[in-house]
Scaffold this active site. Structure first.
Site: not given
Length: 400
Positions: A207, A357, A381
């Site tokens: 996204k 990640g 993150g």
């Protein structure tokens, strides 16, 4: 990390016989069927700190979270398998506490001999760990801090969370940064300071909304921004292209258009994609132009022409940051884009950082040589928020 004491400072003081509470990030993926660890990268990352403490004769008490349990014990998120693997890597048994701050934790820690290691059960089995209520979180931090004489934060993947074990415990104990946290901050500081140019950033993942803040922060400073993964389709839509049934954030199309207008020529998008009939490993698929995705198909990877173009841009770079896969690398048919870009990064004469990640997972899953990259972060993150310029609660706590 100016003003923050580190592990070497602590070792110089002497830790023999002292209880050292180490916040680690042992949030490893587990096979849903067997419960076995499928990637032990995060366990390996904390070994330098733990080994140094063991060799110095400390009584090492390790704590971590795993997954997202709902503030109560849940067997599928137990750290017991991690204790076994950690013991194998350390070459000595790791004592496992059946709870985090209860009777088992207290007795396990009390029975430790100098140079031994204990692992507490999942921190998130306690509501106080993630509570937004300062009093509830503080009460849990009091219990956790009682298990140590000094605190070491070596969980970079959690420093962006205002959780009890990261933010509140350091206020209750003498505290230092572990070797992993120190290395992560040193590396990321190179990207936010004065990176050697050309500075090329590769962003993927699902996204645009997840990466918008880091795009906003990086766009003025990078020389090229290469965008792949599911997020590229929102950018392609902003260019006026149809994207079939590909992942699309319709409410982000105008934002993507504005980003491209603000930095003409700086953002590089796919020119071809691998389009499939369905989101499945055996789905029929072929390579199509990025402006010609059939209405009934969805893009699941960048195409070979895009890989070549991205590789050409990367070959000129002196500094590279990569966060997010280029496609659904877990499915062999849609892994070539991620593999191609990763290999191009390893061949570049550049200082390269893999932003944790899914990118780090892809490096290992595709069998790539980890040593070919300058640094592989353990905190996806946390890495992004550091590059965004945010204050990270765990780092701020160490500075106090």
């Amino acid at each position: 990390m100016t003003g923050i004491r580190n592990l070497d400072d602590l070792l110089a003081e002497g830790v023999s016989g002292r209880r050292v509470l180490v916040r680690a990030d042992l949030n490893v993926p587990l096979d849903k069927q067997t419960g076995e660890i499928t990637d032990d990268g995060r366990i390996r990352a904390v070994l330098p700190t733990l080994s140094a403490l063991v060799q110095a004769g400390a009584k090492v008490v390790v704590c971590s979270h795993l997954g997202r349990p709902k503030g109560a014990p849940d067997p599928q998120f137990s750290l017991r398998p991690v204790a076994g693997r950690l013991g194998e890597l350390l070459g000595a048994p790791v004592h496992f506490a059946e709870d985090t701050v209860g009777d088992s934790a207290r007795s396990t820690v009390a029975e430790l001999a100098d140079g031994q290691v204990a692992l507490l059960e999942n921190l998130r089995f306690n509501k106080g760990e993630t509570s937004k209520d300062d009093t509830e979180r503080g009460a849990f931090a009091d219990q956790l801090a009682a298990l140590g004489d000094v605190y070491v934060d070596d969980a970079f993947g959690a420093v962006h969370r205002k959780h009890a074990s990261v933010h509140d415990v350091p206020a209750r104990l003498p505290h230092v940064a572990g070797r992993l946290v120190l290395r992560e901050v040193e590396v990321l500081s190179r990207l936010t300071g004065d990176p050697e140019r050309p500075y090329v950033v590769v962003l993927g993942g699902s996204k645009v909304s997840d990466k918008l803040a880091v795009i906003e922060a990086l766009l003025p400073t990078v020389d090229r921004l290469l965008i792949g993964g599911g997020m590229c389709f929102t950018f392609l839509k902003a260019q006026g292209h149809e994207v079939g049934t590909s992942l699309l954030e319709a409410d982000m199309v105008e934002t993507c258009r504005n980003l491209m207008e603000r930095a003409p020529g700086k953002i590089m998008l796919p020119v071809d994609v691998v389009a499939a009939d369905a989101f499945a490993p055996d789905a029929a698929h072929d390579t199509v132009p990025a402006d010609g995705i059939p209405s009934h198909r969805l893009g699941l990877d960048i195409g070979p022409e895009t890989v070549a173009g991205f590789a050409a841009a990367l070959s000129q770079a002196k500094t590279i940051f990569w966060n997010g896969p280029m496609g659904v690398f877990e499915m062999a048919a849609f892994a070539n884009g991620t593999r191609g870009v990763a290999e191009a990064i390893t061949k570049a004469d550049a200082f390269s950082v893999v932003g944790g990640g899914d990118s780090a997972a892809a490096v290992r899953a595709l069998g790539l040589d980890e040593s070919s990259f300058g640094h592989i972060s353990t905190g996806g993150g946390a890495s992004l928020e550091y590059l965004e310029g945010k204050t990270l609660p765990g780092i701020a706590a160490l500075e106090n």
